[in-house]
Design a protein around this motif. Structure first.
Motif, PDB file in Angstrom:
ATOM      1  N   PRO A  34      63.218  54.592  46.681  1.00 51.27           N
ATOM      2  CA  PRO A  34      64.317  55.560  46.689  1.00 51.27           C
ATOM      3  C   PRO A  34      65.632  54.941  46.218  1.00 51.27           C
ATOM      4  N   ASN A  35      66.411  55.746  45.464  1.00 49.76           N
ATOM      5  CA  ASN A  35      67.760  55.355  45.079  1.00 49.76           C
ATOM      6  C   ASN A  35      68.690  56.541  45.326  1.00 49.76           C
ATOM      7  N   LYS A  36      69.927  56.451  44.837  1.00 51.82           N
ATOM      8  CA  LYS A  36      70.911  57.500  45.129  1.00 51.82           C
ATOM      9  C   LYS A  36      70.541  58.846  44.509  1.00 51.82           C
ATOM     10  N   SER A  38      67.333  59.936  44.375  1.00 51.07           N
ATOM     11  CA  SER A  38      66.028  60.343  44.911  1.00 51.07           C
ATOM     12  C   SER A  38      66.163  61.456  45.941  1.00 51.07           C
ATOM     13  N   SER A  39      65.091  62.256  46.028  1.00 49.79           N
ATOM     14  CA  SER A  39      65.021  63.300  47.051  1.00 49.79           C
ATOM     15  C   SER A  39      64.067  62.895  48.172  1.00 49.79           C
ATOM     16  N   HIS A  40      63.593  61.660  48.138  1.00 49.74           N
ATOM     17  CA  HIS A  40      62.750  61.145  49.205  1.00 49.74           C
ATOM     18  C   HIS A  40      63.418  59.904  49.797  1.00 49.74           C
ATOM     19  N   PHE A  41      62.960  59.494  50.963  1.00 50.91           N
ATOM     20  CA  PHE A  41      63.662  58.441  51.685  1.00 50.91           C
ATOM     21  C   PHE A  41      62.809  57.212  51.974  1.00 50.91           C
ATOM     22  N   SER A  42      61.557  57.234  51.603  1.00 48.27           N
ATOM     23  CA  SER A  42      60.696  56.076  51.823  1.00 48.27           C
ATOM     24  C   SER A  42      59.913  55.777  50.547  1.00 48.27           C
ATOM     25  N   THR A  44      57.205  55.500  47.877  1.00 51.27           N
ATOM     26  CA  THR A  44      56.030  56.362  47.707  1.00 51.27           C
ATOM     27  C   THR A  44      55.273  55.959  46.446  1.00 51.27           C
ATOM     28  N   GLN A 255      70.361  69.431  48.204  1.00 52.10           N
ATOM     29  CA  GLN A 255      71.550  68.835  48.822  1.00 52.10           C
ATOM     30  C   GLN A 255      72.291  69.835  49.698  1.00 52.10           C
TER      31      GLN A 255
END
Length: 304
Positions: A34-36, A38-42, A44, A255
């Motif tokens: 993930p980066n700034k 991304s819509s995911h947080f881990s 994948t 968002q």
């Protein structure tokens, strides 16, 4: 039709089974961090398009549906890019090469006699169009299940109105969606999104006439309206259109608190309506509904 259903069912089961073993493997070698944007947080696993590309290419060799093979080099470049982030010019070069493969296999230049200048302009226009569809498909693949669900509905619709047998590909995409839906266990990566975009562009330009081609394009209108409106929005605000961003409509909805499932439902519901209009109505109604989508999207964008 029974054979098509069997192909669809078997490829979906085979795809579903293969992903069960591919995901742990890709988790070791191809993680999307993930980066700034991304819509995911881990982290994948990515490059999940490997399975439906592989199944389609094997089927293409058996059934002599060579368009799947023609799109393979683009998918390979996407697979490498998923790991090593290739230069944009190199990716674009293979999009151009794939565009020429698609044009040559479509016989679009053989339907009429053109002067050299007209033929050159037509080829350039088609290359630009095909590259745009490839990139638009790639850009829309930003949240769980969005591109895979949208493109499956489009391809099922076009499978009913195309000489290209899409049922094996459709079944393998369905198997992928099981693992790609929210919360995604795997992403398709550039290998999958560019491959699907290339196939979609082929289906459009092999239409018998411009009206049918426009109808096929408008089935996937949420994909193109989102991307084109984002482009104009960034140009209007004097932003670099080639820099990374989170300004797509689906990204701004996310968002603003919309969940992945809700966004996917919105986009796919519109595409289902588009598909029904394409199959059972005429181009004028489909075009009118697409214009309504633009106006509603503009209102939501300005209001919220």
């Amino acid at each position: 039709m029974v054979l098509n259903f069997v192909e669809f069912f078997l490829s979906s089961i085979f795809s579903l089974f293969l992903y069960k073993y591919l995901i742990p493997f890709l988790g070791k070698y191809k993680l999307d961090i993930p980066n700034k944007r991304s819509s995911h947080f881990s982290p994948t696993p990515t490059s999940g398009g490997l399975i439906f590309v592989f199944i389609s290419v094997v089927y293409g060799l058996i059934a002599k549906q060579y368009i799947f093979i023609f799109c393979l080099p683009l998918a390979i470049v996407g697979f490498i890019d998923d790991r090593f982030n290739l230069p944009s010019w190199f990716r674009f070069l293979f999009q151009i090469i794939t565009s020429f493969f698609i044009i040559s296999s479509s016989n679009i230049l053989n339907n009429f006699e053109y002067s050299f200048l007209i033929e050159a302009l037509l080829i350039i226009s088609l290359v630009i169009f095909i590259s745009a569809v490839i990139n638009f498909s790639n850009f829309i693949d930003g949240i769980d299940g969005l591109l895979s669900s949208c493109i499956l509905i489009v391809f099922i619709t076009l499978a009913l109105d195309s000489s290209l047998n899409l049922w094996v590909l459709n079944g393998s995409i369905l198997g992928f969606i099981f693992w790609n839906k929210f919360p995604a266990k795997i992403f398709m990566g550039d290998i999958g999104s560019t491959f699907l975009g290339a196939i979609y562009s082929y289906l459009i330009i092999t239409s018998p006439n411009f009206q049918v081609a426009m109808g096929k394009l408008l089935i996937g209108s949420p994909i193109f309206i989102d991307t084109i409106s984002c482009l104009f929005f960034r140009l209007k605000n004097k932003q670099n259109i080639f820099s990374a961003h989170k300004m797509h409509f689906y990204q701004r909805l996310s968002q603003n608190g919309w969940g992945h499932k809700k966004i996917v439902l919105l986009y796919t519901s519109i595409i289902v309506i588009n598909s029904c209009l394409f199959l059972f109505s005429d181009i004028n109604l489909l075009l009118s509904f697409s214009l309504i989508q633009v106006m509603i999207g503009f209102f939501i964008s300005k209001k919220f």
